[in-house]
Scaffold this motif. Structure first.
Motif, PDB file in Angstrom:
ATOM      1  N   VAL A   1      25.077  95.760  22.873  1.00 14.03           N
ATOM      2  CA  VAL A   1      25.868  95.620  21.643  1.00 14.03           C
ATOM      3  C   VAL A   1      25.419  96.664  20.623  1.00 14.03           C
ATOM      4  O   VAL A   1      24.279  97.122  20.666  1.00 14.03           O
ATOM      5  CB  VAL A   1      25.711  94.204  21.031  1.00 14.03           C
ATOM      6  N   PRO A   2      26.299  97.036  19.704  1.00 15.24           N
ATOM      7  CA  PRO A   2      25.930  98.041  18.704  1.00 15.24           C
ATOM      8  C   PRO A   2      24.895  97.556  17.693  1.00 15.24           C
ATOM      9  O   PRO A   2      24.136  98.356  17.153  1.00 15.24           O
ATOM     10  CB  PRO A   2      27.246  98.362  18.001  1.00 15.24           C
ATOM     11  N   GLU A   3      24.860  96.272  17.416  1.00  9.88           N
ATOM     12  CA  GLU A   3      23.882  95.718  16.482  1.00  9.88           C
ATOM     13  C   GLU A   3      23.742  94.219  16.751  1.00  9.88           C
ATOM     14  O   GLU A   3      24.530  93.639  17.483  1.00  9.88           O
ATOM     15  CB  GLU A   3      24.320  95.953  15.035  1.00  9.88           C
ATOM     16  N   ALA A   4      22.750  93.604  16.137  1.00  9.26           N
ATOM     17  CA  ALA A   4      22.579  92.163  16.264  1.00  9.26           C
ATOM     18  C   ALA A   4      23.771  91.471  15.609  1.00  9.26           C
ATOM     19  O   ALA A   4      24.230  91.867  14.542  1.00  9.26           O
ATOM     20  CB  ALA A   4      21.284  91.727  15.599  1.00  9.26           C
ATOM     21  N   MET A   5      24.284  90.425  16.259  1.00  8.49           N
ATOM     22  CA  MET A   5      25.476  89.753  15.758  1.00  8.49           C
ATOM     23  C   MET A   5      25.236  88.254  15.649  1.00  8.49           C
ATOM     24  O   MET A   5      24.357  87.709  16.294  1.00  8.49           O
ATOM     25  CB  MET A   5      26.654  89.991  16.699  1.00  8.49           C
TER      26      MET A   5
END
Length: 154
Positions: free
Chosen positions: A46-50
């Motif tokens: 993933v591109p960042e923590a979600m």
């Protein structure tokens, strides 16, 4: 309504009616399978923590007004708070239909917005007492929240 939001950027990646649909979309888009030494390996990229958040789409009027002020949408804030009243009377006259009061406050506001923050200088240009300038600025700050950021000097 549920949202998948990035922790750092606060970007909304996906919205769904229930959490299971949102989780399915998340797995379909960010789970990648690869073949490593004869067995299947799953990678979650993933591109960042979600985070999954249940969104409350209905805001109270106070929250909405606070958000407008935070975003700097002062005209919309005034339109909502003043409703159908006459702008000149509400802003400059505080409910009084006195043209001299309205015109005086318009002059004080104009000078203050031009960057003249010294109350003595405003008083001399408008030909009124210094205490009247302070009173007018106090009244104007109730309607114009952006003037709260600027402070008049004595």
């Amino acid at each position: 309504m549920f949202r998948l939001i990035g922790n750092i950027s606060k970007k909304v990646y996906y919205e769904a009616e229930n959490a299971s649909d949102l989780n399915k979309w998340r797995l379909d888009n960010f789970l990648k399978d690869s073949q490593a030494e004869g067995h299947l390996v799953s990678q979650y990229d993933v591109p960042e923590a979600m985070v999954i958040v249940k969104s409350n789409s209905v805001k109270s009027k106070e929250e909405h007004l606070r958000d407008l002020l935070d975003e700097g949408k002062f005209e919309e804030y005034r339109r909502i708070t003043m409703e159908n009243s006459s702008r000149d009377i509400e802003v400059y006259g505080r409910g009084k239909d006195k043209p001299e009061l309205i015109n005086r406050r318009k002059k004080v506001e104009k000078l203050f917005r031009q960057g003249v923050t010294n109350t003595a200088e405003i008083a001399s240009r408008v030909h009124i007492a210094r205490s009247t300038v302070n009173f007018d600025l106090r009244a104007l700050r109730k309607t114009y929240p952006e003037l709260k950021q600027k402070r008049a000097r004595s």
